[in-house]
Motif scaffolding. Structure first.
Motif, PDB file in Angstrom:
ATOM      1  N   ALA A  89       0.828  -1.206   0.000  1.00 44.34           N
ATOM      2  CA  ALA A  89       0.000   0.000   0.000  1.00 44.34           C
ATOM      3  C   ALA A  89       0.865   1.261   0.000  1.00 44.34           C
ATOM      4  N   ARG A  90       1.941   1.269   0.756  1.00 45.01           N
ATOM      5  CA  ARG A  90       2.823   2.438   0.766  1.00 45.01           C
ATOM      6  C   ARG A  90       3.494   2.643  -0.578  1.00 45.01           C
ATOM      7  N   ALA A  91       3.921   1.552  -1.203  1.00 45.17           N
ATOM      8  CA  ALA A  91       4.551   1.678  -2.520  1.00 45.17           C
ATOM      9  C   ALA A  91       3.560   2.223  -3.543  1.00 45.17           C
ATOM     10  N   MET A  92       2.333   1.698  -3.525  1.00 43.93           N
ATOM     11  CA  MET A  92       1.332   2.190  -4.477  1.00 43.93           C
ATOM     12  C   MET A  92       0.918   3.620  -4.159  1.00 43.93           C
ATOM     13  N   LEU A  93       0.936   3.984  -2.885  1.00 41.52           N
ATOM     14  CA  LEU A  93       0.618   5.368  -2.533  1.00 41.52           C
ATOM     15  C   LEU A  93       1.671   6.327  -3.079  1.00 41.52           C
ATOM     16  N   LEU A  94       2.929   5.940  -3.013  1.00 43.57           N
ATOM     17  CA  LEU A  94       3.979   6.758  -3.616  1.00 43.57           C
ATOM     18  C   LEU A  94       3.787   6.868  -5.125  1.00 43.57           C
ATOM     19  N   GLN A  95       3.401   5.752  -5.755  1.00 40.14           N
ATOM     20  CA  GLN A  95       3.146   5.778  -7.199  1.00 40.14           C
ATOM     21  C   GLN A  95       1.971   6.687  -7.526  1.00 40.14           C
ATOM     22  N   ALA A  96       0.910   6.629  -6.712  1.00 43.10           N
ATOM     23  CA  ALA A  96      -0.249   7.490  -6.955  1.00 43.10           C
ATOM     24  C   ALA A  96       0.112   8.957  -6.784  1.00 43.10           C
ATOM     25  N   ASP A  97       0.913   9.290  -5.786  1.00 37.57           N
ATOM     26  CA  ASP A  97       1.345  10.676  -5.607  1.00 37.57           C
ATOM     27  C   ASP A  97       2.184  11.144  -6.788  1.00 37.57           C
ATOM     28  N   ASP A  98       3.058  10.269  -7.292  1.00 40.13           N
ATOM     29  CA  ASP A  98       3.867  10.635  -8.456  1.00 40.13           C
ATOM     30  C   ASP A  98       2.990  10.849  -9.687  1.00 40.13           C
ATOM     31  N   LEU A  99       2.012   9.976  -9.880  1.00 43.94           N
ATOM     32  CA  LEU A  99       1.102  10.152 -11.023  1.00 43.94           C
ATOM     33  C   LEU A  99       0.299  11.443 -10.894  1.00 43.94           C
ATOM     34  N   SER A 100      -0.129  11.776  -9.694  1.00 40.12           N
ATOM     35  CA  SER A 100      -0.881  13.024  -9.495  1.00 40.12           C
ATOM     36  C   SER A 100      -0.025  14.231  -9.861  1.00 40.12           C
ATOM     37  N   THR A 101       1.234  14.204  -9.466  1.00 39.32           N
ATOM     38  CA  THR A 101       2.129  15.316  -9.809  1.00 39.32           C
ATOM     39  C   THR A 101       2.339  15.406 -11.308  1.00 39.32           C
ATOM     40  N   ARG A 102       2.511  14.264 -11.970  1.00 40.63           N
ATOM     41  CA  ARG A 102       2.739  14.270 -13.420  1.00 40.63           C
ATOM     42  C   ARG A 102       1.495  14.729 -14.177  1.00 40.63           C
ATOM     43  N   ILE A 103       0.311  14.321 -13.711  1.00 43.05           N
ATOM     44  CA  ILE A 103      -0.917  14.759 -14.387  1.00 43.05           C
ATOM     45  C   ILE A 103      -1.084  16.267 -14.254  1.00 43.05           C
ATOM     46  N   SER A 104      -0.844  16.804 -13.070  1.00 45.90           N
ATOM     47  CA  SER A 104      -0.948  18.257 -12.884  1.00 45.90           C
ATOM     48  C   SER A 104       0.044  18.996 -13.764  1.00 45.90           C
ATOM     49  N   ALA A 105       1.268  18.472 -13.872  1.00 46.14           N
ATOM     50  CA  ALA A 105       2.267  19.113 -14.735  1.00 46.14           C
ATOM     51  C   ALA A 105       1.837  19.054 -16.202  1.00 46.14           C
ATOM     52  N   ALA A 106       1.260  17.919 -16.613  1.00 46.95           N
ATOM     53  CA  ALA A 106       0.793  17.808 -18.006  1.00 46.95           C
ATOM     54  C   ALA A 106      -0.343  18.785 -18.282  1.00 46.95           C
ATOM     55  N   ARG A 107      -1.228  18.981 -17.333  1.00 48.09           N
ATOM     56  CA  ARG A 107      -2.330  19.940 -17.535  1.00 48.09           C
ATOM     57  C   ARG A 107      -1.787  21.361 -17.651  1.00 48.09           C
ATOM     58  N   ARG A 108      -0.823  21.697 -16.822  1.00 51.01           N
ATOM     59  CA  ARG A 108      -0.259  23.049 -16.906  1.00 51.01           C
ATOM     60  C   ARG A 108       0.464  23.263 -18.230  1.00 51.01           C
ATOM     61  N   GLN A 109       1.179  22.241 -18.704  1.00 50.24           N
ATOM     62  CA  GLN A 109       1.857  22.374 -19.998  1.00 50.24           C
ATOM     63  C   GLN A 109       0.850  22.528 -21.136  1.00 50.24           C
ATOM     64  N   LEU A 110      -0.238  21.751 -21.080  1.00 47.55           N
ATOM     65  CA  LEU A 110      -1.260  21.855 -22.117  1.00 47.55           C
ATOM     66  C   LEU A 110      -1.912  23.231 -22.099  1.00 47.55           C
TER      67      LEU A 110
END
Length: 845
Positions: free
Chosen positions: A195-216
């Motif tokens: 669960a901790r490993a997947m939580l880190l992955q989810a946080d990383d994906l959230s950061t990447r999605i936000s960055a992609a939205r700002r770039q778009l």
């Protein structure tokens, strides 16, 4: 065809949103396209199509982020979802919790694979963000629940496992229990790690999605297109306008013919009846408006609350009926299937344009109150209010016209008309802003009298800068950026005005309702038993919370176009709620709230027991006041320590961790807190030894008084002149202190009397003893005594010594004895001598 139902509830939000240029024909949804003139060449056009292809899947816009009509409700949606998931967070992590970790891992992998697509639209990114945030929330709940359970299993396993040198469990029951606990521990540990490993992955994906939205967003907003000064753009528009006008005439004509064919007699009667009902409702609504809130032009100075309520009512009335009519029209088009895909965009644009004009007019009339200076919520003159109102309506009209041009151009596939319409609209908006600011400047120049503080100077400076940037962006080809600034200005101005209106109502309304003189406030004071200061504090807290909520909404509205959505903010709050691990302790908002509640409850119970001890139980015992105070204070310290221990248990602080913290604190105490620790320990010594008690008469140096309180750091001594002396406890323990009532309250009084040499000393002695015995406060045992002190040069000196039962009465008794002795000496004819004055030195010769 998209449903028309429920569109009235989004009137304000949709009316003030930006408008996309093109519509994806297959899905019937708005999508952006490059802003290029038709004559720019096939290569440029192909490049523009590639730039806009990434947004064909959702309602993304040129110069504006993708936002659905229901985006105005997204903040409330995520607030409710967050709190519901918080409440259910711990239920997700039971032994057989419904959150399947394998499915969660697969969902995260699918999100990461989808994120590799470079052509995702903003709507797709928002969907991925919402799904990923939901998974992250569930994983945080699992981690928060499994962490203490794993710690408990580890402790139990350590207890069951034989220590070094001990034999293994001999019974089958003990061995089975140890084996079962090992399996349970291993399962919990594996699940928690996953669960901790997947939580880190989810946080990383959230950061990447936000960055992609700002770039778009940045790529679309700052994309350069044709300038409004480009001759090729206007030449293409000139060639296309006749053809496009004919196409639009044909589309609208065909649609009207189809509407006439589809409408039956019953449908026509129903539509006519609805229109008649709306028309007949105008007069009763106007009467109701005046009956509920009436802006009296002759009113002197209505309060801000009355002005705010009147503004809110005017806004509601002026917007409710027209928006309801538009909603009925949209519902009729949907109910009778009167819309057509070819003109659907134009109908939506017309409705949105009408909504924008209605909303801006209602809000401006409510806030500015044209012609009614006394009822104006915004402090400005009639002339300034008129300028602002006309400018707001002009900008709204320009926006509405631009809103009508774009779907028309989209319907006939004319990109150049859309570009020209946006560019001209940006130029007209900038000129409108400049004209309004010029009128403000001319009004200020004509104003007579001494110069005063101009509170609107920053707003005018910002207006000039905004108008210049919009004008320059339209001329240089950054039409998308200019449109974005216009849409943001309209949206934030409307939202800011509404928040200011609500803030005025909440701030002044809570104070008017809850003040002690108001019915609600008086009722609370009478029924609940609140004190006036508590009621005042409640009003301040409510006002502060309301203003904080308004501030959060404003921040979310400002950050939303830049890719920071409301769910991102709630994601940060959610992460703070579930917390993070630090040194083996999980610090989270939930655990800290629980710890604070436990600490407050235990401390409250402790205070209740302290009050019961001090006022009910201890006074019934034979203990003196000092002992009673010591018992009460020590019990309070014990209760505070218990409260700290229980609160620490809520955040995972066991005895071992507290010992580590105490060891760390000892270093700090040794360097900087040793004085505080010394005073605290000295206070405990004072309470335990009771050398100084509350109520004792003590002398500390040159000051003396009564001990009123022995606190954790210092002792309060009330001096005889009603001052308070704060003495550190360590000074009382290590220093010299005189306590008049340490063992008992009996005190000695000495009265010195001088008589002449010719006086009868026996008579003097009898007189002094009689004066002492005449006082009721003087004890008979030990009996008063007179001592012949000395033969002085000018008198015989006697000392009268007697004792009183309470030393606090000593000074008053001494004064009474002095009065009586003087009276008796005068009656007996005893002379009181005066010291001999030495002769002056002879004058020098």
């Amino acid at each position: 065809m998209r449903s028309w139902r429920g569109r009235g509830s989004f009137a304000l939000s949709t009316a003030l949103r930006a408008v996309p240029l093109h519509r994806a024909e297959a899905q019937g949804r708005m999508a952006p396209a490059p802003i290029l003139p038709r004559g720019a060449g096939e290569g440029d056009h192909a490049k523009g199509v590639v730039e806009g292809a990434s947004c064909r899947r959702g309602p993304a816009m040129v110069g504006w982020p993708a936002m659905k009509p229901e985006s105005a409700l997204r903040l409330l949606h995520w607030a409710v979802l967050t709190f519901v998931l918080m409440a259910l967070g711990r239920a997700w992590a039971q032994d057989a919790h419904p959150l399947d970790l394998d499915q969660t891992r697969a969902a995260l992998a699918a999100t990461e694979a989808a994120l590799k697509d470079k052509n995702l639209a903003d709507a797709d990114l928002q969907t991925l963000k919402a799904q990923n945030d939901a998974l992250g929330l569930a994983l945080q709940g699992v981690v928060a629940d499994l962490t203490p359970r794993l710690a408990a299993s580890t402790k139990r396993l350590a207890e069951l496992t034989p220590k070094s040198g001990e034999t293994a469990p001999t019974t089958d029951v003990a061995a089975k229990e140890l084996e079962s606990e090992k399996k349970r521990h291993d399962t919990l540990d594996a699940n928690l790690r996953a669960a901790r490993a997947m939580l880190l992955q989810a946080d990383d994906l959230s950061t990447r999605i936000s960055a992609a939205r700002r770039q778009l967003f940045a790529r679309h907003t700052f994309a350069r297109s044709s300038s409004v000064l480009d001759p090729q753009l206007w030449a293409a528009v000139w060639r296309e306008v006749p053809i496009d006008a004919e196409v639009m005439r044909s589309l609208i004509g065909n649609w009207l013919d189809a509407v006439g064919e589809r409408l039956s007699t019953a449908a026509k009667i129903g539509i006519a009846a609805a229109a008649l009902a709306l028309a007949l409702a105008v007069a009763p609504l106007a009467w109701l408006t005046r009956r509920v809130v009436y802006r009296d032009p002759a009113a002197g100075a209505p309060s801000r609350l009355r002005r705010a309520l009147a503004a809110a009512w005017i806004f509601f009335i002026l917007a409710a009926l027209p928006l309801a009519a538009l909603g009925l029209l949209a519902s009729a088009l949907d109910a009778f299937d009167l819309s057509d895909p070819s003109v659907q965009g134009l109908i939506e644009a017309a409705l949105d344009a009408a909504r924008a004009l209605i909303a801006v007019n209602a809000l401006a009339r409510g806030m500015l109150a044209p012609g009614l200076a006394a009822w104006r919520l915004v402090p400005m003159s009639d002339r300034s209010a008129s300028i602002v109102y006309r400018a707001a309506m002009a900008i709204a009209a320009i926006w509405a016209a631009e809103r009508l041009i774009e779907p028309a151009a989209d319907a006939v596939a004319s990109l150049n008309i859309a570009v020209a319409g946006r560019g001209v609209g940006a130029i007209l908006v900038s000129l409108t802003i400049a004209y309004a600011l010029r009128q403000f400047a001319a009004q200020s120049a004509r104003a007579a009298g001494p110069p005063q503080t101009d509170h609107w100077a920053p707003a005018r400076t910002l207006g000039w800068a905004l108008g210049f940037v919009i004008f320059a962006a339209a001329l240089t080809g950054y039409i998308a950026f200019a449109t974005f600034l216009i849409n943001q200005t309209i949206y934030l101005t409307a939202l800011g005005s509404l928040l200011y209106l609500v803030d005025c109502i909440v701030q002044d309304g809570t104070e008017a309702l809850l003040k002690p003189e108001a019915p609600v406030g008086a009722g609370l004071l009478a029924m609940v038993g609140l004190r006036r200061n508590v009621l005042a504090q409640t009003v301040v807290i409510l006002q502060g919370v309301a203003r904080l909520v308004a501030l959060m909404i404003a921040i979310a509205a400002v950050l939303e176009p830049w890719g920071v959505q409301s769910q991102d903010m709630f994601g940060a709050l959610r992460a703070a709620y579930f917390g993070f691990a630090f040194g083996g302790v999980t610090l989270s908002l939930s655990s800290m709230i629980g710890a604070a509640l436990v600490f407050a409850v235990v401390l409250f119970v402790t205070r209740m027991i302290q009050d019961w001890l001090g006022s009910r139980f201890l006074p019934q015992t034979r203990l003196d006041a000092g002992v009673r105070n010591s018992v009460r204070t020590i019990f309070g310290y014990a209760g505070a320590i218990v409260a700290v221990l229980l609160a620490g248990g809520q955040i995972g602080l066991d005895v071992e961790k507290l010992a580590l913290i105490a060891g760390g604190l000892s270093v700090g105490i040794g360097f900087g807190l040793q004085t505080i620790a010394n005073n605290f320990v000295s206070g405990l010594i004072l309470l335990w030894e009771r050398g100084i008690r509350v109520g004792d008469w003590v002398v500390v140096g040159a000051d003396q008084g009564f001990v009123r309180a022995i606190n954790a750091r210092a002792t309060e001594i009330e001096t005889f002149d009603r001052g308070t002396l704060i003495v550190p406890n360590s000074n009382l323990v290590s220093g010299v202190v005189k306590n008049w009532v340490r063992n008992d309250r009996v005190g000695r009084i000495i009265v010195a009397v001088n008589v002449a040499y010719e006086s009868d000393v026996e008579q003097v002695r009898d007189m002094l003893i009689a004066a002492a015995k005449a006082q009721d406060q003087v004890l008979k045992i030990p009996a008063p005594t007179v001592l012949f002190a000395e033969f002085a040069d000018w008198a015989l000196k006697f000392n009268l010594i007697c004792f009183v039962d309470d030393i606090e009465l000593g000074e008053r008794t001494r004064s009474d004895i002095n009065f009586d002795v003087l009276r008796r000496m005068r009656e007996a004819g005893l002379r009181i001598p005066y010291p001999a004055v030495p002769p002056p030195d002879p004058a020098p010769k």
